[in-house]
Write an enzyme that holds these catalytic residues in place. Structure first.
Site: not given
Length: 552
Positions: A148, A394
């Site tokens: 990621s 979030e």
């Protein structure tokens, strides 16, 4: 992030401060010591991550994980194709070759990019769902080789089963246990063939991922509205796997868009450093996003993705880089007003540590809100069934349904979230920052922050299993506490920590899975002083729990 920001934050690093790619690649072939916990396979919420320099992401790990995946597929009766994706981290290509050697030797039908290019996480999820739609046999699954947004020295590998989203803990636990057994047994029993032979084998198939994904985008985003409005768009793939997709998107849909950087560098020397002075392709960080933020006045709206394109960062003229929570609120408000094909009872999914402004948006819309623990895996079933219209967390990851209410992806898709920002601008005449401002004028403006605090291994264990009964405090920042949660209200699953709420604010505390810290998420609907008071009370409440448990 912590309270301390490095003087290097937001700046490009000197060549000598960048990762030594040659040394990193060489280290990939060194042998880890499986008796050391730090050198074992460990699947977190996003698969196994580590660095060859720390002997936590080496060829041996990938051989063991790949063989364990083959055994898992056999155990589960998964006999369809496996879609294989890869990002631009230095270790990803090495791991790709290793995985392919094992999959081919095990007879797994593996689908790779036709040009051996990069393939983002959402493209793999989309391919799995597209293949499996209407099928009951021959189901596909997938693997993405990516850590990621992690620093350039890191590598990662994650598994997506036939539902297309992140694997649950039952699957990852099984794979992790079997992989570590293989490591301990010095890789005995692993089937493998040379990479060149694997590429030419009958089990490896080339596939045009780009056309399949790009041509389907109009089913999830109003691409024609963006074209007709002539929205001026800036796109920064941050040197990641999304790069090869954006020009085909621009060309196919006639967008007035500019790819502001097409650099691909395994050391990511073109990036500005994150808050701690490290390079991290975090498109929600104002430090990592400094370059695109500096171009905000050139575009009506701009966006970036992390290296596997499952996260989004939205930059607007009106407000600069949007806080991920702010964009989730604006996106959900817009989508539920502009997707008549969705189910009337489709809900909004959010994680327990996401902003309460999303709760207020859901109430305004008359939509059910489903709050779950951290991890996109908790949204999979809702997106598959269409009972979640929109789901987000979030950390700047989200996805939503196609126009007709069917599943698009069950993993995060930073590409469609970026294009949605352009659709919002096209259809409303205002960028998402303006839309968020209108929402807060009506619903209240939150102040939200996440900080880290030190915690030992024993303290982290206490926090992970903390219950409401162990917290005696009755007030939070001067207000009566209204709820203390250790399980998410949306699905009653443990949140791996605690969440404490009051009328005008809340905090959640969770242990880090990789560092000797715990994370404090806090929000106030009053002001910065109230937010600081909540954070201080959070440290005190957690500290009292540590002391009561005798954890040091």
């Amino acid at each position: 992030m912590s309270d301390t920001v490095s003087p290097l934050a937001g700046k490009r690093l000197e060549p000598g401060q960048l990762v030594d790619v040659a040394a990193l690649t060489k280290a990939y072939y060194e042998q880890p010591d499986p008796s050391q916990r730090s050198q074992q396979v460990a699947f977190g919420t996003s698969g196994h991550r580590g660095s060859a320099l720390l002997r936590s992401f080496n060829e041996a790990h990938i051989l063991a994980i790949a063989q364990a995946l083959c055994l898992y597929r056999r155990e589960q009766g998964i006999d369809g194709p496996l879609f294989l994706g890869i990002d631009t981290h230095a270790l990803s290509r090495n791991a790709f070759e290793t995985v392919l050697e094992v999959f081919a030797a095990n007879g797994v039908a593996t689908i790779i990019d036709e040009k051996l290019g990069f393939t983002p996480t959402p493209v793999i999820s989309h391919a799995i769902i597209t293949h499996n739609r209407g099928r009951t046999a021959g189901l596909a699954d997938g693997v993405v080789i990516s850590p990621s947004h992690n620093p350039p020295a890191d590598g990662g590998l994650k598994y997506n089963p036939p539902h297309g989203g992140p694997a649950d803990t039952d699957a990852t636990g099984w794979i992790e246990k079997r992989a570590n057994a293989l490591l301990t047994d010095k890789l005995a029993g692993i089937l493998r063939m040379p990479y060149d032979k694997a590429l030419k084998s009958e089990h490896v198939h080339r596939h045009d991922y780009i056309t399949g994904y790009v041509s389907d985008l109009a089913s999830v985003v109003d691409m024609e509205a963006i074209r007709q409005a002539g929205v001026v768009i800036g796109i920064d793939p941050l040197g990641g796997a999304g790069l090869d997709y954006y020009q085909p998107i621009i060309d196919r849909y006639g967008l007035n868009a500019t790819i502001v950087s097409q650099e691909v560098d395994p050391a990511f020397g073109f990036m500005t450093a994150d808050w701690d002075g490290k390079i991290r392709m975090d498109c929600s960080s104002p430090y990592a996003m400094a370059s695109l933020i500096g171009m905000r006045d050139r575009f009506d709206v701009a966006f970036a993705n992390d290296t596997d394109a499952d996260r989004h960062g939205i930059v607007t003229r009106s407000s600069g880089l949007m806080n991920p929570n702010h964009y989730l609120a604006a996106a959900s408000a817009y989508l539920f007003a502009n997707r008549p094909g969705w189910r009337a009872d489709a809900a909004i999914g959010k994680t327990a540590v996401s902003s309460a402004i999303i709760d207020r948006v859901a109430a305004k819309l008359g939509r059910k809100l489903v709050e779950v623990p951290v991890g996109f895996k908790w949204f999979v079933d809702g997106l598959i069934s269409g009972s979640f219209g929109f789901a987000g967390e979030e950390s700047a990851g989200a996805s939503f349904l196609r126009m007709d209410g069917s599943a698009w992806t069950t993993d995060k898709d930073g590409i469609i979230l970026g294009l949605l920002a352009a659709e919002i601008t096209a259809k409303t005449g205002n960028d998402p920052g303006v839309l968020y401002g209108k929402l807060t004028a009506e619903l209240g403006e939150p102040r939200y922050a996440r900080v880290d605090a030190p915690a030992s291994a024993s303290q982290k264990a206490v926090l992970k299993n903390l219950s409401a009964e162990q917290i005696a405090t009755k007030e939070l920042a001067g207000q009566p506490i209204t709820a203390i949660l250790s399980k998410a209200p949306g699905n009653d699953a443990p949140i791996g920590g605690v969440k404490v709420t009051a009328a005008d604010g809340w905090f959640a505390a969770r242990p880090s899975g990789t560092e000797e810290v715990y994370k404090i998420y806090a929000e106030s609907f009053r002001d910065e002083a109230h937010l600081a008071a909540i954070q201080e009370d959070a440290r005190r409440i957690v500290g009292q729990a540590f002391a009561a448990a005798g954890a040091s």
